[in-house]
Design a protein around this motif. Structure first.
Motif, short mmCIF file in Angstrom:
data_model
loop_
_atom_site.label_atom_id
_atom_site.label_comp_id
_atom_site.label_asym_id
_atom_site.label_seq_id
_atom_site.Cartn_x
_atom_site.Cartn_y
_atom_site.Cartn_z
N LEU A 1 30.26 -13.06 122.18
CA LEU A 1 31.71 -12.94 122.11
C LEU A 1 32.13 -12.01 121.00
CD1 LEU A 1 34.60 -13.91 122.82
CD2 LEU A 1 34.25 -15.76 121.20
N LYS A 2 31.52 -12.22 119.88
CA LYS A 2 31.88 -11.37 118.75
C LYS A 2 31.57 -9.91 119.04
CE LYS A 2 31.22 -10.63 113.90
NZ LYS A 2 30.56 -10.98 112.69
N ILE B 1 35.56 -16.27 114.68
CA ILE B 1 34.19 -16.62 115.05
C ILE B 1 33.69 -17.79 114.20
CG2 ILE B 1 31.83 -15.78 115.11
CD1 ILE B 1 33.48 -14.62 117.31
N GLU B 2 33.98 -17.71 112.94
CA GLU B 2 33.53 -18.81 112.08
C GLU B 2 34.19 -20.12 112.48
OE1 GLU B 2 31.04 -18.83 109.98
OE2 GLU B 2 30.77 -16.78 110.70
N ASP C 1 41.67 -10.05 121.11
CA ASP C 1 42.05 -10.72 122.34
C ASP C 1 43.38 -11.40 122.17
OD1 ASP C 1 39.75 -9.90 123.42
OD2 ASP C 1 38.66 -11.73 123.01
N GLU C 2 43.52 -12.04 121.01
CA GLU C 2 44.74 -12.82 120.85
C GLU C 2 45.95 -11.90 120.80
OE1 GLU C 2 43.10 -14.67 117.51
OE2 GLU C 2 44.31 -13.51 116.15
N THR C 3 45.82 -10.86 120.05
CA THR C 3 46.98 -9.97 119.99
C THR C 3 47.17 -9.30 121.33
OG1 THR C 3 45.60 -8.20 119.19
CG2 THR C 3 46.74 -9.55 117.57
N GLY C 4 46.08 -9.10 121.99
CA GLY C 4 46.22 -8.45 123.28
C GLY C 4 46.99 -9.32 124.25
N SER C 5 46.62 -10.58 124.24
CA SER C 5 47.28 -11.44 125.21
C SER C 5 48.72 -11.67 124.81
CB SER C 5 46.56 -12.77 125.32
OG SER C 5 46.50 -13.37 124.03
N THR C 6 48.91 -11.89 123.55
CA THR C 6 50.29 -12.12 123.15
C THR C 6 51.10 -10.86 123.34
OG1 THR C 6 49.71 -11.57 120.89
CG2 THR C 6 49.74 -13.89 121.49
N LEU D 1 41.55 -5.68 108.47
CA LEU D 1 42.26 -6.85 108.93
C LEU D 1 41.65 -7.38 110.22
CD1 LEU D 1 44.77 -8.70 108.70
CD2 LEU D 1 45.95 -7.06 110.14
N TYR D 2 41.38 -6.47 111.10
CA TYR D 2 40.83 -6.89 112.38
C TYR D 2 39.46 -7.52 112.19
CZ TYR D 2 44.53 -4.50 114.91
OH TYR D 2 45.73 -4.11 115.41
N ARG D 3 38.72 -6.89 111.32
CA ARG D 3 37.41 -7.46 111.06
C ARG D 3 37.53 -8.87 110.50
NH1 ARG D 3 32.77 -5.52 112.17
NH2 ARG D 3 32.88 -3.37 112.86
N SER D 4 38.43 -9.01 109.58
CA SER D 4 38.57 -10.34 108.99
C SER D 4 39.04 -11.34 110.03
CB SER D 4 39.52 -10.29 107.80
OG SER D 4 40.84 -10.07 108.25
N VAL D 5 39.92 -10.89 110.89
CA VAL D 5 40.38 -11.80 111.94
C VAL D 5 39.22 -12.21 112.83
CG1 VAL D 5 41.79 -11.95 114.01
CG2 VAL D 5 42.75 -10.97 111.95
#
Lengths: 473, 178
Positions: free
Chosen positions: A39-40, A19-20, A354-359, A10-14
């Motif tokens: 970044l990736k 990135i895409e 990052d997103e889950t981290g920040s949220t 899941l994380y990879r797909s995210v």
């Protein structure tokens, strides 16, 4: 079989999706593609580092198999020129000799029972992780320790040298296999690659597990990506592959220089973090390692580590990137920066994305509503000054009715109104970030009906579509 | 009947409701985010904060008015209210503990006998009012003490109080119950 852990996928797909999605935005803004790749890479390494997911790297590769693709010239009996042979990596790597291959030319079914493996020239190796190594020179893949390891040979590589300051013996090698893809590879190179030119000196580094890749060779680079699982730690390091100087070609084709590459077995990894070279082995490697940074590499190399690794600089010139093009391997190399900081501590909170981290940070406060003990102390001191001021001004105004704003009794700094007993009750790292269907409370009994969440529990991440919970306050 | 001995019969204060003011505007969102053990009811614009030590629940408005419920005695109510104000102060608000007032004390009492409500109502005409279709209890008001008693036929009586600091057990019970 063991249950599949969906989290890394899941994380990879995210990561991939983000990135895409951002790619064209970056292009519009005029930001370099390299930044996106950085970044990736940074993202992936953070995820790995946080140990939030199990086998993040390995699962991305999906199969601990070692695929041997023999060029069609070598095998006649192979069904197709590109037939690949799936070889269970590590433990059961078969052993076959060059002679066997040479003669039979059709050794597709290699009974990989164990190291070492002699790989003839022109062979494309694919490790379980999916990395392909094209071996244009006869190489010997050996395992220096009893531990199974995954030999990852990126066929297309952008190798990033990862070294670890904490592991001085580690000799990361930088290898740029190809210029086609400048993807960052995660490679762990535990042992310096040993390249012998001329003579076949099998120096097997006493790395715990070491896959040695021997490239004889004419200006061919073999990107070797080895992850070595540390006995001491569950981290693995991504190291760039090894660059084998073209001088290898000097060696007799019959002679197979031995390159030992420490490989850390992803399988042995307990968690995500990358990097940690095996600790002990290295003094010998240093002398043998040949490092070379190629210009085309798009990854950062830790040049500091290179000197350590280079011990035979002169004898083995590094192959140029011209030969890179021949390699169609791709390796994921982790960031240099990661090497320098090996931290297993509380980065778990801001792990995964990052997103889950920040949220998560935001939601954590909302969800738990905890005041840190440290904050409380600060506030208490502030409140002390405030209440003291109040008391002085109102000291004579204890009679209620006279004055508008009368404090009956100044709130002392914790005298009668004591500290909350749960101030630092649970400054926990176990967080759930999710959406809720229903939260219900009866007196002090709570019921939670949650959905679509990520749970960070014990440093690991778990993903759920639905969760039901009960609690008593 | 001996009124005194019966009056002391298991009367329990179950709830004390008090209010106080903080004299400062409170940012409910900040309390909800940073406070401990809070429930944010955004739709009605209040924050509930529950305390464990004196088991109380406080309703906090942004104007600074706080209602504190759940205490079992008036002293405890005051203590809990102060503790609550203290925790708000620690969150950073300039809290002043003012206008503390107990608005309601709820007590429960159990009579060991049953009560015939219609007769009771008849005998205590001015004070008692009984509407069986609306509520199964007789509502007995004592104006001097500003107390309201709800008398049930089973003998359990709930006393609610408007006047602060009432010793309603000193009240002479109307014993004309039979």
């Amino acid at each position: 079989m063991a249950c599949i852990n969906p989290v890394p996928k899941l994380y990879r797909s995210v990561i991939e999706d983000v990135i895409e999605g951002a790619r064209h935005l970056f292009a519009e803004e005029g930001v370099e593609e390299q930044v996106l790749k950085d970044l990736k890479q940074l993202w992936e390494t953070k995820v790995l580092q946080s140990k939030a997911t199990e086998d993040f790297f390995r699962n991305s590769i999906h199969s601990p198999l070692f695929t041997l693709q023999l060029p069609h010239s070598l095998h006649q009996t192979l069904q197709s020129p590109t037939a690949s042979l799936v070889i269970p990596a590590g433990r059961t790597l078969p052993k076959f000799t060059t002679a066997e291959l040479g003669t039979s030319n059709s050794r597709e079914n290699l009974a990989f029972s164990g190291y070492p493996i002699h790989v003839p020239a022109g062979v494309t190796l694919q490790t379980a992780s999916g990395h392909l190594y094209k071996v244009n020179v006869p190489i010997m893949v050996t395992q220096t320790s009893g531990r199974a390891s995954i030999l990852q040979h990126p066929v297309q590589q952008v190798i990033q040298q990862l070294g670890q300051p904490s592991v001085p013996q580690l000799n990361p090698c930088c290898l740029q296999a190809t210029t086609e893809k400048a993807q960052r590879m995660e490679t762990v190179l535990q042992q310096p690659t040993i390249l012998h030119s001329g003579t076949e000196d099998r120096k097997h580094l006493e790395k715990a597990t070491c896959d040695t890749l021997v490239p004889p060779g004419n200006e061919h680079k073999i990107a070797s990506e080895a992850l070595l699982s540390q006995p001491e730690s569950s981290q693995y390091i991504g190291l760039p592959g090894v660059v084998f100087p073209p001088q290898v070609s000097q060696t007799d084709s019959n002679v197979e220089p031995v390159v030992s590459v420490s490989a850390s077995m992803i399988q042995n990894l307990h968690g995500g973090p990358l990097f940690k070279g095996p600790q002990g082995t290295r003094d010998q490697h240093v002398s043998d390692v040949q490092l070379h940074l190629l210009k085309n590499r798009k990854f950062e190399c830790d040049s500091v580590k290179q000197p350590r690794n280079i011990e035979e600089p002169s004898s083995l010139p590094v192959s140029e990137k011209g030969s890179n093009s021949q390699m169609d391997l791709s390796i994921q190399v982790t960031d240099d920066d990661i090497n320098e900081i090996i931290q297993i501590d509380g980065t778990g909170d801001t792990s995964s994305n990052d997103e889950t981290g920040s949220t998560r940070d935001v939601d954590e406060n909302e969800f738990l509503g905890i005041i840190d003990a440290g904050d409380l102390k600060v506030l208490e001191e502030e409140a002390d000054s405030i209440s003291n001021e109040d008391s002085t001004t109102n000291s004579s105004d204890n009679e209620d009715s006279q004055i508008d704003i009368v404090e009956e009794d100044p709130l002392n700094s914790g005298d009668d109104v004591s500290e909350q007993d749960m101030s630092d009750l649970f400054d926990t790292d176990n967080v759930i970030v999710c959406q809720y269907d229903k939260i219900h409370r009866s007196k002090n009994k709570w019921k939670f009906y949650l959905k679509d969440g990520i749970m960070c529990f014990g440093g690991r991440d778990y993903v759920f579509a639905k969760a039901i919970g009960d609690a008593e306050w | 009947m001996d009124a005194d001995s019966d009056v002391a019969l298991d009367i329990l204060i179950t709830n004390v409701v008090c209010v106080f003011r903080t004299r400062c505007h409170l940012n409910l969102r900040k309390i909800a985010l940073e406070g401990a053990n809070v429930i944010y009811k955004r739709d009605v614009g209040k924050v509930l904060m529950k305390l464990r030590k004196p088991r109380i629940t406080a309703t906090i408005w942004s104007s600074g008015k706080i209602i504190c419920t759940g205490a079992t005695s008036e002293e405890e109510a005051k203590f809990g209210a102060r503790r609550l104000a203290r925790s708000l102060q620690k969150l950073g608000f300039q809290v002043i503990f003012t206008d503390f007032k107990v608005v309601n004390v709820l007590a429960v009492c159990n009579m060991p006998f049953e009560i015939r409500l219609p007769e009771f109502t008849k005998n205590n005409r001015p004070h008692a009012s009984y509407e069986p279709e609306l509520h199964p209890a007789v509502c007995y008001r004592i104006k001097s003490l500003r107390a309201t008693l709800q008398i049930f036929s089973t003998g359990s009586i709930t006393v609610t109080e408007m006047k602060p600091f009432l010793h309603h057990w000193n009240l002479g019970w109307p014993w004309d119950l039979c």
